[in-house]
Design a protein around this motif. Structure first.
Motif, PDB file in Angstrom:
ATOM      1  N   ILE A 159       0.784  -1.343   0.037  1.00  0.00           N
ATOM      2  CA  ILE A 159       0.065   0.073   0.116  1.00  0.00           C
ATOM      3  C   ILE A 159       0.961   1.104  -0.105  1.00  0.00           C
ATOM      4  O   ILE A 159       1.980   1.308   0.381  1.00  0.00           O
ATOM      5  N   LYS A 160       0.296   2.237  -0.601  1.00  0.00           N
ATOM      6  CA  LYS A 160       1.208   3.577  -0.657  1.00  0.00           C
ATOM      7  C   LYS A 160       1.423   4.265   0.394  1.00  0.00           C
ATOM      8  O   LYS A 160       1.968   5.062   0.924  1.00  0.00           O
ATOM      9  N   SER A 161       0.137   4.353   1.271  1.00  0.00           N
ATOM     10  CA  SER A 161      -0.129   5.041   2.452  1.00  0.00           C
ATOM     11  C   SER A 161      -0.960   4.172   3.401  1.00  0.00           C
ATOM     12  O   SER A 161      -1.687   3.511   3.087  1.00  0.00           O
ATOM     13  N   PHE A 162      -0.600   4.686   4.807  1.00  0.00           N
ATOM     14  CA  PHE A 162      -1.580   3.947   5.815  1.00  0.00           C
ATOM     15  C   PHE A 162      -3.076   4.447   5.706  1.00  0.00           C
ATOM     16  O   PHE A 162      -3.688   3.943   6.611  1.00  0.00           O
ATOM     17  N   ASN A 163      -3.082   5.661   5.056  1.00  0.00           N
ATOM     18  CA  ASN A 163      -4.438   6.023   5.008  1.00  0.00           C
ATOM     19  C   ASN A 163      -5.293   4.899   4.228  1.00  0.00           C
ATOM     20  O   ASN A 163      -6.377   5.016   4.394  1.00  0.00           O
ATOM     21  N   ASP A 164      -4.799   4.068   3.225  1.00  0.00           N
ATOM     22  CA  ASP A 164      -5.354   3.090   2.554  1.00  0.00           C
ATOM     23  C   ASP A 164      -5.809   1.775   3.550  1.00  0.00           C
ATOM     24  O   ASP A 164      -6.512   0.950   2.837  1.00  0.00           O
ATOM     25  N   LEU A 165      -5.500   1.656   4.504  1.00  0.00           N
ATOM     26  CA  LEU A 165      -5.636   0.599   5.476  1.00  0.00           C
ATOM     27  C   LEU A 165      -7.386   0.965   5.836  1.00  0.00           C
ATOM     28  O   LEU A 165      -8.104   1.719   5.492  1.00  0.00           O
ATOM     29  N   PRO A 166      -7.827  -0.397   6.411  1.00  0.00           N
ATOM     30  CA  PRO A 166      -9.190  -0.331   6.695  1.00  0.00           C
ATOM     31  C   PRO A 166      -9.682   0.803   7.545  1.00  0.00           C
ATOM     32  O   PRO A 166     -10.482   1.609   7.616  1.00  0.00           O
ATOM     33  N   THR A 167      -8.691   1.095   8.448  1.00  0.00           N
ATOM     34  CA  THR A 167      -8.760   2.505   9.174  1.00  0.00           C
ATOM     35  C   THR A 167      -7.361   3.166   9.408  1.00  0.00           C
ATOM     36  O   THR A 167      -6.363   2.566   9.448  1.00  0.00           O
ATOM     37  N   PRO A 168      -7.480   4.356   8.747  1.00  0.00           N
ATOM     38  CA  PRO A 168      -6.159   5.293   8.517  1.00  0.00           C
ATOM     39  C   PRO A 168      -5.331   5.147   9.808  1.00  0.00           C
ATOM     40  O   PRO A 168      -5.821   5.133  11.044  1.00  0.00           O
ATOM     41  N   PHE A 169      -4.127   4.859   9.758  1.00  0.00           N
ATOM     42  CA  PHE A 169      -2.931   4.647  10.993  1.00  0.00           C
ATOM     43  C   PHE A 169      -1.840   5.236  10.922  1.00  0.00           C
ATOM     44  O   PHE A 169      -1.541   5.500   9.706  1.00  0.00           O
ATOM     45  N   ALA A 170      -1.334   5.658  11.873  1.00  0.00           N
ATOM     46  CA  ALA A 170       0.141   6.060  12.107  1.00  0.00           C
ATOM     47  C   ALA A 170       0.692   5.570  13.416  1.00  0.00           C
ATOM     48  O   ALA A 170      -0.106   5.370  14.342  1.00  0.00           O
ATOM     49  N   CYS A 171       1.864   5.374  13.643  1.00  0.00           N
ATOM     50  CA  CYS A 171       2.800   5.218  14.580  1.00  0.00           C
ATOM     51  C   CYS A 171       4.068   5.883  14.710  1.00  0.00           C
ATOM     52  O   CYS A 171       4.659   6.428  13.927  1.00  0.00           O
ATOM     53  N   VAL A 172       4.527   6.005  16.196  1.00  0.00           N
ATOM     54  CA  VAL A 172       5.926   6.985  16.387  1.00  0.00           C
ATOM     55  C   VAL A 172       6.748   5.957  16.670  1.00  0.00           C
ATOM     56  O   VAL A 172       6.574   5.212  17.495  1.00  0.00           O
TER      57      VAL A 172
END
Length: 736
Positions: A159-172
């Motif tokens: 996937i190009k971006s974690f926004n394309d996941l079933p729920t947009p996601f980010a981690c630090v």
């Protein structure tokens, strides 16, 4: 007339449109606020997030973004990939947390030579000499963690971006190069999750071309700002309320390190909590960051904390139609695993790359079996060359394949395994040895090894072997070896020291052999040299002092199917050795000898195992001058003194019970065990020593406690035998 009617109709439509738009703006349910769920890091305490999400699902409270750190990143990542709360609970329960946190390659996954290393040097210590003295970058390479994360992230490898996941996601994560936080919102999802969980000093940091990533909790343990930057109108932060450090708390070096890191993390947590729109605080003071055995209770604590905040949280609830649409949207974005049509390898090349391809070839052309995939990865890890192996899907020429990414050890080869051996068979004559095994890899060809064993103090010795396969991928090998050794030889009578001898040996040999995969080895060879066996103290009439050349041919077979190198709980170990001695300074003529060791372990249940072992040796009634076998000490016939029984023919049987009493924190060791054993021996012919109280059928029983630490096992036990033999003894190092 027609023009006037048309203008009137147009005006009415415009007025109605404006009125409808105004009504839409005034309706409180016309457009709900987007919610960003923020999950704090905290090791096992982060499992409370599963309970919070369970409560939110039950009450139809959707969230549009997830931002997490460390364990919060893992839980958030699992949900973001489309799993619901029930599936998350199942995933958590299936993770072998003890193995994940210990970070040790399972013994049965090791190659045969690495099994020998683990048994000969039974501890978790290892360092390298590649660029001077170098230690691993963490106690735990993160291999077991990587397997968990790779499985979760696999469908979303490209996937190009974690926004394309079933729920947009980010981690630090924390970039140790720049000293700044790194927010992952694209790229490899597995790498992002492994980075956010890499606690400094515990897990090996994640390296890329320009960065070194460690646990994100160092700088942003509750990433509220990240959720807002993703587009959340409201942020719902989950805080894990841990127990404070008390002034009278007892501290160790590990706890001081942990508490110091916790103070630093708490500072950034306070800033983040102030910025959260809604804060749910979960009381987790009962547990620690390593309390994975209490997963169910911690998850319930999260559920109860959300329920206690229900008045506020229910303002975010939606009706059934909106909730069902939310679930449908997530399900529509969820992906499944494709069937790989090829294997690709990244990070190594040549024979090592082909070795990886050969191990992973079985996954091609069929749906992925993750249990088998994990086993294949761990067998590659057991080869002893890699720090971490990970996998992901990759598309090449329109086809999907499995890409195996490898990271070689940064600190070696050469690889050093240290050892401390303390034998307290006699409390008045405790022996101490400090040793190390130094192994050079690929010396003279792929899979060739130059192994060197150094021993100091009670024994002084240097043993060296060059192991060289005939071809890079064959199981046939040749192994020249040499040794110089000086070791004490004690003789006891009813646990009283009678005499001390010294055996000095120098020589070498050559073996040709075949390895049976990871479980067995057969060798045929010849060795020879010079030895001197001389009395230092005691009665000169017990054994003669001799010196001269020696030479013997041997056939040796080893089978190792145990499940653990230090404290086996299941499996079998078999060693058989036949030897023809054609030259000896003490024997009047050539003689044969043979010895067999068979150890068998059977697991009764999770904490308990039994074992049955048999030992036997004989010289086939040939005269040998000096005795070839001995019983007594801290491993065989333990109620007797070291070498109290010396003979040329014997049998020994052992029946024992092992029970785990408690677990140790993974950074300290595996656990505390009870060990009990009953032994019965048959000694044929008169013993060589003047032992007045020894019978021809000696028996004993022993019971003790074993603490298996990262430095090696420590045992303290009491033994009671026949003819008045009894003693307390202890040992550090090898047990079986």
């Amino acid at each position: 007339m027609y023009r006037h009617l048309r203008l009137l109709f147009t005006s009415i439509v415009l007025i109605l449109s404006v009125a409808f738009a105004a009504a839409q703006e005034q309706s409180p349910k016309s457009k709900r606020s987007t919610v960003g769920l923020v999950l704090q890091g905290g090791g096992a305490l982060g499992l409370a997030h599963v309970g919070v999400i369970t409560w939110l699902e039950e009450h139809h409270i959707p969230f549009d973004y997830i931002a997490g750190t460390s364990m919060g990143g893992l839980v958030g990542g699992v949900y973001a990939t489309g799993h619901n709360a029930a599936e998350m609970r199942q995933i958590v329960n299936e993770i072998p947390w003890d193995q994940v946190m210990a970070g040790q390659t399972p013994f049965d996954a090791l190659s045969f030579r690495r099994k020998e290393d683990a048994r000969d040097y039974p501890n978790n210590l290892e360092f390298g000499l590649r660029k001077g003295l170098q230690f691993p970058e963490g106690f735990n390479s993160g291999q077991q963690v990587s397997l968990v994360l790779d499985k979760i992230a696999l469908p979303y490898s490209e996937i190009k971006s974690f926004n394309d996941l079933p729920t947009p996601f980010a981690c630090v994560a924390t970039d140790l190069v720049s000293g700044k936080p790194k927010v992952f919102r694209s790229g490899s999802l597995s790498l992002a999750l492994r980075s956010t969980m890499s606690l400094p000093g515990i897990f090996t940091p994640v390296r890329t071309k320009d960065a070194i990533y460690a646990d994100g909790g160092l700088l942003q343990n509750i990433p509220v700002e990240v959720a807002k930057e993703m587009g959340a109108d409201l942020t719902l932060a989950i805080h894990l309320a841990e127990a404070p450090v008390l002034p009278n708390a007892s501290l160790s070096s590990f706890s001081v390190l942990g508490d110091s890191i916790a103070v630093m993390i708490s500072a950034n947590e306070l800033l983040s909590m102030e910025k959260a729109d809604i804060l749910v605080s979960v009381p987790v003071q009962k547990w620690s960051a390593l309390s994975f055995d209490d997963a169910d209770a911690i998850i319930k604590a999260g559920y109860d904390a959300a329920a206690a905040k229900s008045k506020v949280l229910m303002t975010l609830a939606v009706d059934d139609a909106t909730w069902n649409q939310y679930l449908a949207d997530r399900a529509a974005r969820r992906r499944t695993n494709p069937v790989p049509t090829f294997i690709a390898v990244d990070g190594v090349n040549g024979n090592l790359s082909r070795r990886v391809e050969e191990q992973m070839a079985g996954v091609v052309g069929k749906p992925l079996d993750f249990d088998q995939l994990d086993q294949d990865i761990m067998h590659l890890k057991g080869f002893g060359r890699f720090s971490v192996l990970s996998y992901q899907m990759v598309e090449r020429n329109g086809q999907q394949g499995l890409l195996v990414k490898t990271e070689e050890n940064t600190y070696g080869p050469p690889i050093v395994r240290p050892l401390i051996l303390i034998d307290g068979s006699s409390l008045k004559n405790v022996t101490f040895n400090l040793g190390a095994r130094v192994t050079f890899l690929d010396v003279g060809g792929f899979r060739s090894e130059w192994r060197n064993d150094v021993t100091l103090f009670s024994e002084y010795g240097l043993r060296s072997e060059y192991y060289h396969p005939f071809t890079p991928l064959t199981q046939w090998f040749v192994a020249p070896r040499g040794l110089i050794d000086s070791s004490p030889f004690y003789i006891y009578d009813n646990n009283k020291l009678l005499s001390t001898y010294r055996r000095n040996t120098g020589g070498g040999g050559l073996d040709v052999g075949y390895q049976f995969g990871t479980t067995g080895e057969l060798r045929v060879g010849y060795e020879g040299g010079w030895e001197r066996f001389a009395r230092q103290t005691g009665n000169p009439n017990e054994l003669p002092s001799v010196s001269g050349t020696f030479g013997d041919a041997r056939i040796q077979y080893k089978l190792d199917r145990l499940d653990n190198a230090v404290i086996p709980r299941a499996g079998q170990n078999l060693q058989a050795n036949f030897q023809w001695t054609n030259a000896s300074p003490e024997a009047p003529r050539p003689y044969p000898s043979a010895e067999i060791v068979s150890q068998n372990y059977f697991r009764l249940n999770e904490p308990s195992s039994v074992f049955l072992s048999g030992y036997g040796g004989t010289t086939f009634d040939y005269a040998t001058g000096l005795p070839q076998f001995s019983l007594g000490g801290s491993q065989r016939l333990v109620a007797y003194g070291v070498n109290e029984l010396l003979m040329d023919k014997y049998f020994l049987f052992q029946a024992g019970y092992i029970r785990q009493l408690a677990k140790l924190p993974p950074l300290l060791g595996s656990g505390i065990y009870f060990l009990g054993v009953y032994e019965a021996a048959q000694v044929y012919g008169p013993p060589h020593t003047m032992v007045n109280k020894a019978s021809g059928f000696p028996t004993d029983g022993a019971a003790g406690i074993v603490v298996n630490t990262i430095f090696g096992p420590v045992e303290a036990a009491y033994a009671y035998g026949d003819t008045g033999h009894r003693k307390f003894f202890f040992r550090v190092g090898r047990l079986f």
